[in-house]
Design an enzyme around this catalytic site. Sequence first.
Site, short mmCIF file in Angstrom:
data_model
loop_
_atom_site.label_atom_id
_atom_site.label_comp_id
_atom_site.label_asym_id
_atom_site.label_seq_id
_atom_site.Cartn_x
_atom_site.Cartn_y
_atom_site.Cartn_z
N CYS A 300 0.77 -1.08 0.19
CA CYS A 300 0.15 0.05 0.04
C CYS A 300 0.88 1.42 0.03
O CYS A 300 0.28 2.27 -0.37
CB CYS A 300 -0.90 -0.12 1.12
SG CYS A 300 0.06 -0.37 2.74
N GLU A 400 -3.71 3.25 -8.54
CA GLU A 400 -3.08 2.33 -7.96
C GLU A 400 -2.93 0.97 -8.97
O GLU A 400 -4.06 0.55 -9.27
CB GLU A 400 -3.61 1.93 -6.62
CG GLU A 400 -2.84 1.06 -6.01
CD GLU A 400 -3.49 0.64 -4.49
OE1 GLU A 400 -4.76 0.19 -4.64
OE2 GLU A 400 -2.46 0.46 -3.45
P1 NAD Z 1 -9.28 -6.42 -1.32
O1 NAD Z 1 -10.17 -5.10 -1.26
O2 NAD Z 1 -9.57 -6.96 -2.54
O3 NAD Z 1 -9.51 -7.56 -0.25
C1 NAD Z 1 -9.19 -7.23 0.95
C2 NAD Z 1 -10.02 -8.14 2.08
O4 NAD Z 1 -11.24 -7.85 1.82
C3 NAD Z 1 -10.02 -9.62 1.69
O5 NAD Z 1 -10.02 -10.26 2.80
C4 NAD Z 1 -10.96 -9.91 0.76
O6 NAD Z 1 -11.41 -11.14 0.86
C5 NAD Z 1 -12.25 -8.82 1.49
N1 NAD Z 1 -13.26 -8.51 0.70
C6 NAD Z 1 -13.43 -8.56 -0.75
N2 NAD Z 1 -14.62 -8.11 -1.16
C7 NAD Z 1 -15.32 -8.23 -0.13
C8 NAD Z 1 -16.72 -7.87 0.11
N3 NAD Z 1 -17.53 -7.57 -0.73
N4 NAD Z 1 -17.27 -7.86 1.57
C9 NAD Z 1 -16.08 -7.99 2.56
N5 NAD Z 1 -15.00 -8.23 2.37
C10 NAD Z 1 -14.45 -8.32 1.11
O7 NAD Z 1 -7.83 -6.05 -1.26
P2 NAD Z 1 -6.66 -6.86 -1.62
O8 NAD Z 1 -6.55 -7.19 -2.95
O9 NAD Z 1 -6.88 -8.02 -0.51
O10 NAD Z 1 -5.28 -5.98 -1.11
C11 NAD Z 1 -4.89 -5.08 -1.95
C12 NAD Z 1 -5.41 -3.68 -1.43
O11 NAD Z 1 -5.20 -3.59 -0.30
C13 NAD Z 1 -4.50 -2.59 -2.19
O12 NAD Z 1 -5.59 -1.62 -2.75
C14 NAD Z 1 -3.75 -1.82 -1.03
O13 NAD Z 1 -3.25 -0.60 -1.28
C15 NAD Z 1 -4.53 -1.93 0.03
N6 NAD Z 1 -3.65 -2.21 1.44
C16 NAD Z 1 -3.71 -1.06 2.07
C17 NAD Z 1 -3.11 -1.08 3.24
C18 NAD Z 1 -3.15 0.17 4.02
O14 NAD Z 1 -2.47 0.14 5.37
N7 NAD Z 1 -3.56 1.44 3.79
C19 NAD Z 1 -2.26 -2.04 3.59
C20 NAD Z 1 -2.12 -3.17 2.78
C21 NAD Z 1 -3.01 -3.08 1.74
#
Ligand code: NAD
Length: 509
Positions: A300, A400
């Site tokens: 991130c 991103e």
């Molecule tokens: P994602 O949003 O696809 O998934 C994150 C989590 O949410 C997973 O466990 C996923 O299964 C769950 N999820 C997905 N759809 C959902 C729904 N409809 N309802 C509830 N939960 C749901 O993200 P990702 O691909 O796992 O991670 C990448 C993203 O995370 C990037 O945008 C990155 O920037 C962000 N990120 C941010 C930080 C921070 O601290 N700001 C840290 C790490 C990653």
Amino acid sequence: MAETAAGAPAKARGTGSVQAHGNYVGGEWVPAASGRTFENRNPADSSDLIGTFADSGPEDVERAVTAAREAFPRWRAVPAPKRGEILYRAAEILVRRKEEFSRDMTREMGKVLAETRGDVQEAIDMTYYMAGEGRRQFGQTTPSEMQNKFQMSVRQPVGVCGLITPWNFPMAIPSWKAMPALVLGNTVVIKPATDTPLSVVNLVRALEEAGLPGGVVNMVTGGGGAVGSPLMRHPDVGVVSFTGSTGVGRMVSEACAPAFKHCHLEMGGKNVIMVMEDANLELAVDGAVWGGFGTTGQRCTAASRVVVHEKVSRDFTERFVARARALRVGDGLDPAVEMGPCVNEAQLKTVESYVAIGRGEGAKLLAGGSRLGGEHARGYFHEPTIFGDCSPDMRVAREEIFGPVVSVIPVPSLEEAITVGNSVEYGLSASIYTQDINKAFVAMRDMYTGIFYVNAPTIGAETHLPFGGTKNTGNGHREACVQALEVFSEWKSIYIDYSGTLQRAQIDT
Ligand code: NAD
């Protein structure tokens, strides 16, 4: 989907038996109610089956939330220092098993071993830190307006916390959420990312072995819609802490709003390194390589933009391109490898699509640009990629990508660098390379981000300062440090009148 019971060995294609992992509910490892499982494969070699995991649904969430709700009154009654001692023991277990857990993590999500060791270390640091908070849940005492009256504020836990976590920091991020929640006396249900359940299984096992009572921590694996969605909507869940994409974060926020749940969101980033004309260029290149291509750009806080002063743009870019081309890409378990694969096929396709978008927008492709075949064909590998001469309004310079793609944007001044730096929808991290203290202070003041670095890249947060971002990166909360305690607790102000008479605040003076 293979049909396996939790804990029973399943047969992996050509690699012998693999472990089948269940959910952790009420202190027991149990299969999904449906009996279904899903596979977890190595992104460096998709023929390597790591294990099978419970493919859960709303029924499993219901059981886990019930277990957490029932465990809450007992856990909140455990004195906070004693809760801290259990976390301390969990940290010791993580220290002991760091190498094994790091290898598991590299195998399930691809980042190189040095980085997965860092991920486990971050979980260790956070667990020790929050263990200490067991003896430091400070409130205030203030003098009363009245005589013979005492007043103070104390924290109280909220109840059941739903923790929804991403795959890029598979153990660190769950620990950032679980440890503050637990030390405050809450109980938790963790929903790991589908790509990285094993690292959360390992974290939960450490807590189990440390003596955490059954039901205090629960884990339900499975998809976002099938597990995350019912978890965040469950009426008995009082706090939802989510890290992931901004799109899903918005859905979490909307799901929490009607019941006024505490809702903590850490989301996307488009972080910037600013390189000034007086910068130590070699240091800046080191930072851009590490910030842009560390974790295959899947942080991130990744430095996916470099804004560089026109006077040094050419020199910087030439050195940066040479270093990116020389990076050794491969299986993160190989100690010689510097950059691993993308986490899965979909993420790799996203990267490929952005490379096409950048080309279409007229950005100059200076390094990389392609998926790697040959010896890399069984994994999701992409070359470290640099676009030069980008304008700030190009999509590759604004959106991103979450992969090994960096956009270099030349600017004429510090003021312009700050304007460009602030021009994106996110506000997680930024950095400046300069030898001029005045420039550094101007940038420190004017960059509207949650994290800022001087003469270092945009990555490298430590657990004892607040972590989080502004604008579409966050919703005003912070992880880590004492700030992490806020979302998992409510303040209670207590007034004790020992005058024996009715004293009316603001009225009797
Ligand atoms: P994602 O949003 O696809 O998934 C994150 C989590 O949410 C997973 O466990 C996923 O299964 C769950 N999820 C997905 N759809 C959902 C729904 N409809 N309802 C509830 N939960 C749901 O993200 P990702 O691909 O796992 O991670 C990448 C993203 O995370 C990037 O945008 C990155 O920037 C962000 N990120 C941010 C930080 C921070 O601290 N700001 C840290 C790490 C990653």
